[in-house]
Design an enzyme around this catalytic site. Structure first.
Site, mmCIF file in Angstrom:
data_model
loop_
_atom_site.group_PDB
_atom_site.id
_atom_site.type_symbol
_atom_site.label_atom_id
_atom_site.label_comp_id
_atom_site.label_asym_id
_atom_site.label_seq_id
_atom_site.Cartn_x
_atom_site.Cartn_y
_atom_site.Cartn_z
ATOM 1 N N THR A 185 -33.811 46.527 62.425
ATOM 2 C CA THR A 185 -33.875 45.058 62.456
ATOM 3 C C THR A 185 -35.197 44.605 61.830
ATOM 4 O O THR A 185 -36.159 45.372 61.805
ATOM 5 C CB THR A 185 -33.833 44.536 63.893
ATOM 6 O OG1 THR A 185 -34.944 45.095 64.593
ATOM 7 C CG2 THR A 185 -32.562 44.921 64.599
ATOM 8 N N GLU A 330 -27.416 43.779 64.079
ATOM 9 C CA GLU A 330 -26.792 44.343 65.282
ATOM 10 C C GLU A 330 -25.278 44.191 65.270
ATOM 11 O O GLU A 330 -24.589 44.716 66.135
ATOM 12 C CB GLU A 330 -27.346 43.636 66.539
ATOM 13 C CG GLU A 330 -28.768 44.009 66.890
ATOM 14 C CD GLU A 330 -29.818 43.141 66.216
ATOM 15 O OE1 GLU A 330 -29.504 42.530 65.168
ATOM 16 O OE2 GLU A 330 -30.954 43.072 66.717
ATOM 17 N N LYS A 438 -39.149 22.208 71.190
ATOM 18 C CA LYS A 438 -38.909 21.649 72.527
ATOM 19 C C LYS A 438 -39.759 20.405 72.711
ATOM 20 O O LYS A 438 -40.953 20.482 72.915
ATOM 21 C CB LYS A 438 -39.210 22.703 73.594
ATOM 22 C CG LYS A 438 -38.271 23.884 73.459
ATOM 23 C CD LYS A 438 -38.615 25.046 74.345
ATOM 24 C CE LYS A 438 -37.794 26.258 73.963
ATOM 25 N NZ LYS A 438 -38.352 27.087 72.885
ATOM 26 N N TRP A 443 -34.199 19.563 73.059
ATOM 27 C CA TRP A 443 -34.336 20.463 71.920
ATOM 28 C C TRP A 443 -34.090 19.747 70.604
ATOM 29 O O TRP A 443 -33.145 18.977 70.486
ATOM 30 C CB TRP A 443 -33.318 21.616 72.036
ATOM 31 C CG TRP A 443 -33.674 22.619 73.096
ATOM 32 C CD1 TRP A 443 -34.760 22.573 73.919
ATOM 33 C CD2 TRP A 443 -32.939 23.791 73.438
ATOM 34 N NE1 TRP A 443 -34.748 23.662 74.762
ATOM 35 C CE2 TRP A 443 -33.639 24.426 74.497
ATOM 36 C CE3 TRP A 443 -31.769 24.379 72.969
ATOM 37 C CZ2 TRP A 443 -33.211 25.613 75.076
ATOM 38 C CZ3 TRP A 443 -31.336 25.558 73.547
ATOM 39 C CH2 TRP A 443 -32.049 26.173 74.586
#
Ligand code: AMP
Length: 541
Positions: A185, A330, A438, A443
């Site tokens: 990754t 993944e 935030k 959000w």
């Protein structure tokens, strides 16, 4: 009672055997690092992959051993995809854009035994050769005439290895759950973690990804993967192309607009794939030279959100349909593809663009849900966002060597993406969990803000990050790269947001930069930007 059907393991070698037998004459074209264009067929690919499998055995590579590559998209890399995995070893595609220290860490962690590399990466290999612990052989992916002078002892030549072998090799049969390839990754925090794919997971992913409502690949296609073979197996295209017998066109190291456009036209490419930053360069070249795409019908865009303006340009100006996709290392990587349902075809253009801005519907095999902070599933209302979780047979169960412990929550993999899902099952990523801004307990989606910003004709690139604010916790700062020669002032940029997003989402400030740092897979590095602008004082403070 069991069914009474044949037990045949799903193996990567079977893709090559099929391609040779049924599409033996189909072409594979590569722009070589050596500078010329190379052409051969699936029949040649199969024969040379068998020779390479013999060469690996001669080098003492055994089943289960890891073999690394540092290579661009090209036919020799494709041969290794099949020779290594097909003979039961594990193909480890190293990302050459990583820092040499990270390459050393990853090669040691994977216990790579042989490293195959393109001429381009000789300086990198020379920098790491004495530091890596397990690599026994270094092989340059070129012919004798192009072998470089090097201080690495016993450097081997790819074409010598192939020439020394017979093309008779029987692909072994083994458990389909055996490891086939390994990809790390991007690892923006901490060390990168390895995802170990299996033959079974790869084959199932290939079947699903080729479907009409997924990437829609067929023997009629000429596919040019711009997405690198060192990043999640070029989104599976080297396997898909064999499964359907598509022509393959590999761009090598030349990823600039002109080189890509020349190949698209010269090789009559119908389908391509890459991250938005690559298409930005290509579109700028095509637009400024008044060119067109005469054969390209579709392009797959993913890796980060595809800005709606880019979609409009591709579709309205050039007649190239954009397939917006989402996935991760993944997930092998495919999770969702934004293909319309029948009812979307009845919608007007504005409604359809709103659908296409989403990352799409899951392909069969992947299951997804979004959950709130307590882990409770959020209804599919297309508005309420939460963390996106996935499960399926080509999704990671645990990282290589157990790094990071058990990543799953009740059998689901938490993606780290924040998303919502609508009634039709279209998922929309609103942010990476760590990039979401935030503000006052609510959000703000940095992706939505960036999508508006890049629609401004003077903007080449834009990234939005949260800056600490004493009253609101965080407020958005927009970092903008102007198009060459374009003029744009802070106030003009801010006015452009009027009516396009909620007023309180409008960035508090705009800064202009020469570039935005990109990571090893072409994504904007917001961690770097946050470091760079952490001391920035917003005018609203
Ligand atoms: P990687 O494992 O490097 O391929 O990165 C996977 C991550 O890229 C995902 O978890 C998302 O955050 C991001 N990503 C991939 N495709 C998209 C997309 N179409 N829109 C937004 N983010 C994306």
């Amino acid at each position: 009672m069991n069914g009474q059907m044949m037990q045949q393991p799903l193996l990567i070698s079977s893709l090559l055997v099929y391609a040779e037998r049924h599409h033996g004459e189909q072409e594979i074209v590569s722009r070589r690092i050596e500078g010329d264009i190379h052409r051969y067929t699936y029949r040649d690919l199969a024969a040379r992959s068998r020779r390479m499998a013999n060469a690996l055995a001669a080098l003492g590579v055994q089943a289960g051993a890891t073999v690394a590559t540092l290579a661009w998209n090209g036919y020799r890399h494709m041969e290794l995809y099949y020779a290594v995995s097909g003979s039961g070893s594990i193909l480890h595609t190293l990302n050459p854009r990583l820092h040499p220290d990270q390459v050393v860490y990853i090669a040691d962690h994977a216990e790579d035994q042989v490293l195959f590399f393109d001429l381009t990466f000789l300086p990198l290999v020379e920098a790491i050769a004495s530091r890596v612990k397990t690599i026994r052989h270094f092989v340059v992916m070129t012919d004798r005439a192009h072998m470089p002078a090097s201080k690495i002892d016993g450097l081997l030549c790819y074409e010598d290895l192939v020439d020394a072998q017979d093309d008779q090799f029987a692909w072994p049969s083994f458990d389909e759950n055996s490891a086939s390839s390994l990809c790390y990754t991007s690892g923006t925090t901490g060390n990168p973690k390895g995802v170990l794919y299996s033959h079974r997971s790869t084959l199932l992913h290939t079947y699903a990804a080729a479907l009409p409502d997924a990437l829609h690949c067929s023997a009629h296609d000429a596919v040019l993967p711009v997405v690198p073979m060192f990043h999640v197996n070029a989104w599976g295209l080297p396997y898909i192309a064999c499964m359907v017998g598509a022509k393959l066109v590999f761009p090598g190291a030349a990823l600039d607009g002109k080189s890509l456009h020349d190949l698209f036209e010269g090789e009559r490419v119908t389908l391509s794939a890459g991250v938005p930053t690559v298409w930005q360069g290509l579109l700028a070249y095509v637009e400024s030279n008044n060119l067109t795409f005469s054969t390209m019908k579709r392009t797959i865009i993913g890796g980060s959100a595809c800005p709606p303006t880019m979609m409009r340009t591709f579709q309205e100006k050039y007649g190239v349909f954009v397939l917006h996709v989402w996935g991760m290392t993944e997930m092998s990587p495919l999770g969702t593809v934004c293909n319309f349902k029948a009812r979307n075809l009845e919608q007007d253009s504005a409604e359809r663009y709103a659908v296409q801005a989403k990352q799409g519907r899951v392909v069969f095999g992947v299951d997804m849900k979004v959950v709130d902070s307590l882990g409770k599933e959020i209804p599919w209302d297309g508005e309420t966002s939460g963390e996106l979780l996935v499960r399926g047979p080509w999704i990671v169960d645990r990282y290589f060597k157990g790094e990071g412990g058990n990543p799953l929550i009740d059998g689901w993999f938490p993606t780290g993406d924040v998303a919502n899902i609508d009634v039709d099952g279209f998922m929309q990523i609103t942010d990476r969990a760590k990039d979401v801004i935030k503000s006052g307990g609510e959000w703000i989606s940095s992706i939505d803000i960036e999508n508006v910003a890049v629609a401004h004709p003077a903007v080449a690139m834009a990234a939005c990050i949260g800056i600490v604010h004493p009253k609101w916790d965080e407020r958005p700062l927009l970092v903008v790269v102007r198009k060459p020669g374009a003029e744009l002032a802070r106030e003009q940029m801010l006015e452009f947001f009027d009516g396009k997003i909620a007023k309180w989402w409008t960035p508090d400030d705009v800064v202009f930069a020469d570039t935005i740092p990109l990571g090893a897979t072409g994504k904007m590095q917001k961690t770097k930007l946050r470091e760079l602008y952490c001391a920035h004082r917003l005018p609203t403070v």
